[in-house]
Design a protein around this motif. Structure first.
Motif, short mmCIF file in Angstrom:
data_model
loop_
_atom_site.label_atom_id
_atom_site.label_comp_id
_atom_site.label_asym_id
_atom_site.label_seq_id
_atom_site.Cartn_x
_atom_site.Cartn_y
_atom_site.Cartn_z
N ASN A 139 71.01 16.72 33.13
CA ASN A 139 71.79 17.57 34.04
C ASN A 139 71.61 17.15 35.49
O ASN A 139 72.57 17.09 36.26
N GLU A 140 70.38 16.86 35.89
CA GLU A 140 70.15 16.50 37.28
C GLU A 140 70.77 15.14 37.59
O GLU A 140 71.31 14.92 38.68
N LEU A 142 73.48 14.01 36.27
CA LEU A 142 74.91 14.27 36.41
C LEU A 142 75.22 14.95 37.75
O LEU A 142 76.25 14.68 38.36
N ARG A 143 74.32 15.81 38.21
CA ARG A 143 74.52 16.42 39.53
C ARG A 143 74.49 15.38 40.65
O ARG A 143 75.21 15.48 41.64
N GLN A 144 73.64 14.39 40.47
CA GLN A 144 73.44 13.38 41.52
C GLN A 144 74.45 12.24 41.46
O GLN A 144 74.42 11.35 42.32
N THR A 146 78.01 12.70 41.04
CA THR A 146 79.40 13.11 41.22
C THR A 146 80.10 12.15 42.18
O THR A 146 79.46 11.46 42.97
N ARG A 167 76.93 8.01 33.06
CA ARG A 167 77.12 9.46 32.96
C ARG A 167 77.49 9.85 31.52
O ARG A 167 77.00 10.86 31.00
N ARG A 171 75.39 12.29 29.00
CA ARG A 171 75.99 13.42 28.28
C ARG A 171 75.74 13.30 26.78
O ARG A 171 75.50 14.31 26.09
N THR A 192 74.29 23.15 31.99
CA THR A 192 74.91 21.88 32.33
C THR A 192 74.68 21.62 33.81
O THR A 192 74.05 22.41 34.51
N GLU A 193 75.24 20.51 34.28
CA GLU A 193 75.11 20.16 35.70
C GLU A 193 75.79 21.19 36.60
O GLU A 193 75.52 21.25 37.82
#
Length: 535
Positions: A139-140, A142-144, A146, A167, A171, A192-193
């Protein structure tokens, strides 16, 4: 290609210096670095190489429990080797079944042998926490990654294209962890992210809701994962997502009460005929030897968990545990390519009975060590009670030594094409209109021909045969508990084996044990979690 990603995966743990803890009030879902200048900081992601490093951490997390074995565990309160994802998955998928038993008296471990576990079981808590740790890191990441963050950092177009694939892989690994959580524990929280990082109680979802989330994720990944057979060895591609989706559908009657055998057979047919993965026409033992990444066995490995004696420090995690623990009695550990035996795991006599004779010589998959071992298990704590298993070995297929004897080179085949053959056959017998019995028998006979055992005919292809054949082909590959539940033979009295239910002869167990309990420590961390019935 294997070693290039292997070395990134394991040595990068030391480069990252990752030490993470789980805050108690979020139910193991909020991951906070102990040092803001370490992993997942904005500064860290200024380095273009950091993105693949974090991906490598996700893959390595399936094998190791931290940066330096027990020295720097990922999860506060859990030893690194103890909390190895693969080790824990083996413990919960194999020990409660006819395929394995362990002689150690560590904590609540013996209750897994007998299907007498309780919510306070620390091995179940480790499994739950390890899976959610992997989800948290995914999740982190994916947050980083974008578009907004990549643009702000000035990431170039070529690296952006690579990150898009990374990514999708993150997932997939998140979906893989959610699949294991759903399979073992039923309804669990989904984060999730898009969820905040901080102090909140994530909502527990029903098993059906988790199923729907996994299904949607796997379907969507077809747009992002690398084309089949184009990724580095050890990294997943579109076929891995199809395989996990096929598993989901094959078990859907258990998970959501709806049969999806047509969908399972269709996906398996696509994997078998169109993916580029091919059945390994090598001796069965090659699939589990130290050089199984290059001896021909790798042609059917869709998702291997990679190991390397020179690039890992987890002496007690992953394959090191699986092989070390299976050695004892009069066995010469050097014959297995190891530096000693831990006198732990053996198999039960009911599983041995699936093979043509007591030593398995009529079927090359029956890899039992019998010298000085009794068939009956009179004392669970005595290693020589029960036949030992020599399936996984840290010796190259030509007999030469592996790189080192303390940590094996042997990769673990989490998904392989032979299982797609077996899933296709099972879905067909269960009534899939998209399957064909004659084709299924042909696939089964390929498997049996490699095993040097007799072929079957259409009339032999029954559900009882398929369950037995899955045991013979896939034993100790972390499938048995799920398989027995799908066939209605894990709990209850329709299938009995020694020490099931806590008595030597075996006895019926309660059906609620088809689901593991939500661990007590996790309910304490997130009091909104509701315990499964029966516990």
């Amino acid at each position: 290609m294997k070693k290039s990603f292997k070395y990134i995966s394991y040595f990068i743990l030391f480069i990252l210096g990752l030490n993470m803890t789980l805050t108690s009030c979020t139910g193991d879902l909020d991951v906070t670095p102990r040092d803001k200048n370490e992993f997942l900081s904005e500064t860290f992601f200024q380095d273009p190489s950091s993105y693949k490093q974090v991906l490598a951490k996700l893959y390595a997390g399936l094998y190791v429990g931290g940066n330096d074995g027990d020295g720097k565990p990922d999860i506060a309160g859990l030893g690194g080797d103890f909390s190895s994802y693969l080790r824990l998955l083996f413990v919960v998928q194999e020990l409660p079944t006819d395929e394995a038993i362990i002689g150690w008296a560590d904590g609540t471990l013996p209750t897994l042998n007998t299907q007498n576990w309780a919510p306070a079981n620390e091995f179940l808590a480790g499994t739950y926490s390890r899976a959610f740790y992997e989800i948290s890191v995914a999740n982190e990441f994916l947050r980083q990654t974008t578009d907004e963050k990549l643009n702000a950092r000035g990431v170039d177009a070529n690296l952006k294209a690579d990150i898009a694939t990374f990514r999708a892989e993150a997932r997939f690994l998140r979906a893989f962890s959610y699949y294991n959580l759903m399979d073992l524990f039923g309804g669990v929280p989904i984060t999730t992210e898009a969820d905040p990082v901080g102090l909140f109680y994530p909502v527990q979802r029903t098993r059906a809701e988790v199923y729907t989330f996994i299904e949607a994720e796997l379907k969507d990944m077809d747009n992002g994962l690398a084309a089949s057979k184009t990724n580095e060895y050890g990294r997943v591609d579109k076929t891995a997502a199809k395989f996990l989706l096929a598993q989901l559908y094959l078990n859907s009657k258990v998970y959501i009460g709806v049969e999806k055998n047509n969908e399972a057979a269709t996906l398996c047919n696509e994997i078998i005929t169109s993916s580029g993965y091919t059945f390994a026409n090598v001796p069965y033992r090659y699939l589990f030897s130290a050089d199984n990444n290059r001896n021909g066995a790798q042609s059917e490995f869709i998702f291997p968990i990679i190991s390397d004696g020179n690039a890992i420090r987890a002496v007690g995690g992953g394959m090191s545990f699986i092989i070390h623990a299976s050695i004892g009695g009069s066995m010469d550990s050097a014959d297995q390519g190891m530096d000693g035996g831990w006198q732990g795991t053996r198999t039960r006599k009911e599983f041995v009975a699936l093979f043509p004779d007591a030593t398995g010589t009529g079927d090359k998959r029956g890899t039992f060590y019998t010298a000085g071992q009794s068939l009956d298990i009179n004392n669970v704590g005595t290693f020589t009670d029960g036949y030992a298993v020599t399936k996984f070995i840290n010796v190259n297929s030509d007999g030469s030594k592996a790189q080192r004897p303390d940590v094996p080179d042997t990769d673990f085949p989490m998904f392989r094409l032979s299982d797609a053959y077996l899933m296709y056959a099972e879905a067909t017998v269960r009534g899939a209109s998209t399957g064909n019995v004659g084709t299924a028998v042909g696939y089964i006979n390929q498997i049996r021909n490699r095993a040097k055992t007799t072929p079957i005919t259409n009339g032999d292809l029954t559900l009882d045969f398929i369950l037995a054949e899955r045991g013979r082909e896939l034993f100790w590959e972390c499938h048995r508990r799920t398989d027995l539940i799908r066939f209605g033979k894990f709990t209850g009295g329709s299938k009995i084996w020694q020490w099931k239910g806590g008595v030597m002869a075996g006895t019926s167990t309660e059906s609620f044990r088809d689901l593991m309990p939500i661990p007590a420590r996790n309910i304490q961390a997130n009091p909104t979690l509701k315990q499964n019935p029966g516990y």
